[in-house]
Write a protein that holds these residues in place. Structure first.
Motif: not given
Length: 137
Positions: A103-123
């Motif tokens: 997951l390449y997320a720019d450091e300016g991306v809101p944390y919530g957007e990163v968590v949404k992608v991480l949730n896909i991975a966890v599920e």
């Protein structure tokens, strides 16, 4: 005055062939360097002291504008909507069961957007790696 012609000794050699080889190598490296395609997406990754040595098979990139891009291996990244990420990852997993996702997320991306992608991975129990840049650059 008569000039003596010097005969070539065994240790003498012409530098012309060496120069030809150097120029051929130069041309080879110039041509082959154009074949390397760097990732076209420029994101400023957050810094971290820990770096992974593993090479990801699949990439998910989130740009500062909130756009999502996905890519596999050396292929070109393509833009997708958030809803298209999960089917893309599932299709990639079907083709390569040992896949893991970076997951390449720019450091300016809101944390919530990163968590949404991480949730896909966890599920879906995908192996996920967060891409960062080294502390010392």
């Amino acid at each position: 005055m008569k000039l003596k012609r010097r005969s070539k000794a065994i240790g003498d050699f012409s530098m012309a062939s060496m120069t030809d080889v150097i120029f051929l190598l130069l041309i080879f490296f110039m041509v082959s360097s154009t074949l390397v395609v760097p990732s076209a997406l420029r994101v400023l990754l957050p810094k971290s002291s820990q770096q992974t040595n593993a090479r990801p098979v699949t990439r998910v990139t989130i740009t500062p504008e909130g756009e999502y891009f996905v890519g596999v291996g050396n292929g070109e990244d393509r833009q997708v909507t958030f809803e298209e990420i999960d089917p893309f990852l599932q299709e990639t997993l079907d083709q390569n069961p040992d896949m893991f996702v970076a997951l390449y997320a720019d450091e300016g991306v809101p944390y919530g957007e990163v968590v949404k992608v991480l949730n896909i991975a966890v599920e879906n129990r995908y192996q996920m790696v967060l891409a960062t840049r080294p502390l010392k650059e």
